[in-house]
Design a protein around this motif. Structure first.
Motif, mmCIF file in Angstrom:
data_model
loop_
_atom_site.group_PDB
_atom_site.id
_atom_site.type_symbol
_atom_site.label_atom_id
_atom_site.label_comp_id
_atom_site.label_asym_id
_atom_site.label_seq_id
_atom_site.Cartn_x
_atom_site.Cartn_y
_atom_site.Cartn_z
ATOM 1 N N ARG A 257 0.828 -1.214 0.000
ATOM 2 C CA ARG A 257 0.000 0.000 0.000
ATOM 3 C C ARG A 257 0.859 1.260 0.000
ATOM 4 O O ARG A 257 0.431 2.331 0.409
ATOM 5 C CB ARG A 257 -0.912 0.034 1.223
ATOM 6 C CG ARG A 257 -2.211 -0.757 1.099
ATOM 7 C CD ARG A 257 -2.027 -2.239 1.086
ATOM 8 N NE ARG A 257 -3.284 -2.944 1.365
ATOM 9 C CZ ARG A 257 -3.394 -4.255 1.408
ATOM 10 N NH1 ARG A 257 -2.329 -5.042 1.189
ATOM 11 N NH2 ARG A 257 -4.563 -4.823 1.649
ATOM 12 N N GLY A 258 2.075 1.167 -0.467
ATOM 13 C CA GLY A 258 3.002 2.290 -0.384
ATOM 14 C C GLY A 258 2.542 3.552 -1.062
ATOM 15 O O GLY A 258 2.903 4.657 -0.651
ATOM 16 N N ALA A 259 1.730 3.425 -2.113
ATOM 17 C CA ALA A 259 1.256 4.610 -2.831
ATOM 18 C C ALA A 259 0.343 5.463 -1.972
ATOM 19 O O ALA A 259 0.158 6.650 -2.259
ATOM 20 C CB ALA A 259 0.530 4.191 -4.112
ATOM 21 N N PRO B 173 19.599 7.024 -4.499
ATOM 22 C CA PRO B 173 19.960 7.398 -5.868
ATOM 23 C C PRO B 173 18.737 7.345 -6.778
ATOM 24 O O PRO B 173 17.891 6.449 -6.649
ATOM 25 C CB PRO B 173 21.007 6.360 -6.254
ATOM 26 C CG PRO B 173 21.558 5.864 -4.957
ATOM 27 C CD PRO B 173 20.415 5.909 -3.995
ATOM 28 N N GLU B 174 18.665 8.265 -7.699
ATOM 29 C CA GLU B 174 17.480 8.363 -8.557
ATOM 30 C C GLU B 174 17.195 7.064 -9.301
ATOM 31 O O GLU B 174 16.047 6.633 -9.413
ATOM 32 C CB GLU B 174 17.679 9.504 -9.562
ATOM 33 C CG GLU B 174 16.478 9.787 -10.429
ATOM 34 C CD GLU B 174 16.680 10.988 -11.322
ATOM 35 O OE1 GLU B 174 15.982 11.083 -12.350
ATOM 36 O OE2 GLU B 174 17.535 11.826 -11.001
ATOM 37 N N THR B 175 18.248 6.428 -9.810
ATOM 38 C CA THR B 175 18.034 5.186 -10.559
ATOM 39 C C THR B 175 17.547 4.065 -9.646
ATOM 40 O O THR B 175 16.726 3.233 -10.055
ATOM 41 C CB THR B 175 19.326 4.749 -11.259
ATOM 42 O OG1 THR B 175 20.388 4.657 -10.293
ATOM 43 C CG2 THR B 175 19.720 5.747 -12.353
ATOM 44 N N ALA B 176 18.032 4.056 -8.409
ATOM 45 C CA ALA B 176 17.603 3.020 -7.460
ATOM 46 C C ALA B 176 16.152 3.230 -7.063
ATOM 47 O O ALA B 176 15.364 2.268 -6.971
ATOM 48 C CB ALA B 176 18.503 3.031 -6.229
ATOM 49 N N VAL B 177 15.760 4.481 -6.824
ATOM 50 C CA VAL B 177 14.367 4.770 -6.476
ATOM 51 C C VAL B 177 13.454 4.400 -7.643
ATOM 52 O O VAL B 177 12.372 3.824 -7.451
ATOM 53 C CB VAL B 177 14.205 6.250 -6.095
ATOM 54 C CG1 VAL B 177 12.728 6.598 -5.927
ATOM 55 C CG2 VAL B 177 14.971 6.563 -4.813
ATOM 56 N N ALA B 178 13.890 4.706 -8.865
ATOM 57 C CA ALA B 178 13.082 4.360 -10.037
ATOM 58 C C ALA B 178 12.918 2.856 -10.162
ATOM 59 O O ALA B 178 11.829 2.359 -10.487
ATOM 60 C CB ALA B 178 13.730 4.934 -11.295
ATOM 61 N N PRO C 182 4.966 6.185 -2.473
ATOM 62 C CA PRO C 182 4.172 7.424 -2.468
ATOM 63 C C PRO C 182 4.635 8.364 -3.559
ATOM 64 O O PRO C 182 5.809 8.426 -3.904
ATOM 65 C CB PRO C 182 4.443 8.006 -1.070
ATOM 66 C CG PRO C 182 5.730 7.381 -0.624
ATOM 67 C CD PRO C 182 5.758 6.014 -1.234
ATOM 68 N N GLY C 183 3.686 9.074 -4.118
ATOM 69 C CA GLY C 183 3.979 10.061 -5.148
ATOM 70 C C GLY C 183 3.524 11.425 -4.696
ATOM 71 O O GLY C 183 3.116 11.619 -3.543
ATOM 72 N N PRO C 184 3.552 12.398 -5.586
ATOM 73 C CA PRO C 184 3.084 13.737 -5.218
ATOM 74 C C PRO C 184 1.614 13.693 -4.814
ATOM 75 O O PRO C 184 0.821 12.967 -5.407
ATOM 76 C CB PRO C 184 3.256 14.548 -6.531
ATOM 77 C CG PRO C 184 4.266 13.768 -7.312
ATOM 78 C CD PRO C 184 4.037 12.338 -6.964
ATOM 79 N N ARG C 185 1.253 14.456 -3.795
ATOM 80 C CA ARG C 185 -0.133 14.493 -3.313
ATOM 81 C C ARG C 185 -0.666 15.899 -3.346
ATOM 82 O O ARG C 185 0.052 16.849 -3.268
ATOM 83 C CB ARG C 185 -0.216 13.938 -1.900
ATOM 84 C CG ARG C 185 0.095 12.459 -1.802
ATOM 85 C CD ARG C 185 0.026 11.980 -0.351
ATOM 86 N NE ARG C 185 -1.257 12.341 0.243
ATOM 87 C CZ ARG C 185 -1.487 12.325 1.552
ATOM 88 N NH1 ARG C 185 -0.542 11.989 2.393
ATOM 89 N NH2 ARG C 185 -2.664 12.660 2.048
#
Length: 215
Positions: free
Chosen positions: A187-189, A198-203, A212-215
């Motif tokens: 349910r992370g979103a 690192p950006e590539t690792a998060v992607a 979670p994303g922008p809210r």
């Protein structure tokens, strides 16, 4: 023994009543009536509950669950609220607390966070600590198996647990224990976690698990 599961059972039952039978949940394809049927089946029909985990038995589980879902919704919720019958494995001493605390916490949030405008609510410290104690094992079984990167789950006070040991870069997820438990259960979103790495690792992690994303 502290009975946090009893409190979460009551909270979940209250949320189900308030939402009504046709409200959405975070369980894909399930309304609140479907979720209530699942909860009753799980502790009252062990012959059918096996299909929750054992794929060849899933059809039988689904048929029994549909039968429960056809019952009056209020009756179904009260069956859940009343607790397991004496013949249920969940009626054994300690079984409800051990097996149901996280289950009920997550499903309560499945109801509460399925609507727009949800907000993270404060979890009392004793309950947060109980969820934290359960997090390492369940996170390794769930999120840890799917993570393509080294994954570290952290509380705001600095306590942490590594649940995916990889040679890849590390991603840190920081938040309260309840938010981390919800992430571990997919349910992370719909969490208020902070994600760092690192950006590539998060992607890469985002491709494998909801974040979670922008809210």
């Amino acid at each position: 023994m502290t009975r946090f599961a009893r409190g979460e059972r009551e909270r979940l039952a209250d949320l189900l009543v308030a939402a009504g039978p046709q409200a959405p949940t975070l369980c894909a394809g399930w309304t609140t009536a479907d979720l209530a049927a699942h909860l009753v089946l799980r502790e009252r029909r062990p012959d059918a509950a096996a299909g929750i985990r054992i794929t060849p038995l899933a059809g039988w589980t689904e048929r029994v669950q549909r039968g429960y879902a056809r019952r009056p919704y209020g009756e179904l919720v009260e069956l859940f609220r009343s607790g397991p019958p004496a013949v249920s494995p969940f009626a054994l001493p300690g079984a409800d607390e051990a097996a149901n605390l996280v289950e009920y916490f997550v499903h309560a949030e499945d109801v509460r966070r399925a609507v727009q405008g949800w907000r993270q609510e404060e979890v009392a410290a004793p309950l947060a600590d109980a969820l934290w104690r359960r997090l390492p094992m369940l996170a390794r079984l769930e999120a840890g198996r799917k993570s393509p990167v080294q994954l570290v789950l952290e509380r705001p006070d600095g306590r942490s647990v590594t649940v995916a040991h990889r040679t890849a870069p590390t991603v840190h997820l920081t938040g309260e224990p309840g938010e981390l438990v919800l992430f571990a259960y997919g349910r992370g979103a719909r969490t208020s976690l902070s994600v760092h790495g690192p950006e590539t690792a998060v992607a890469a992690l985002r491709k494998a698990l909801p974040l979670p994303g922008p809210r």
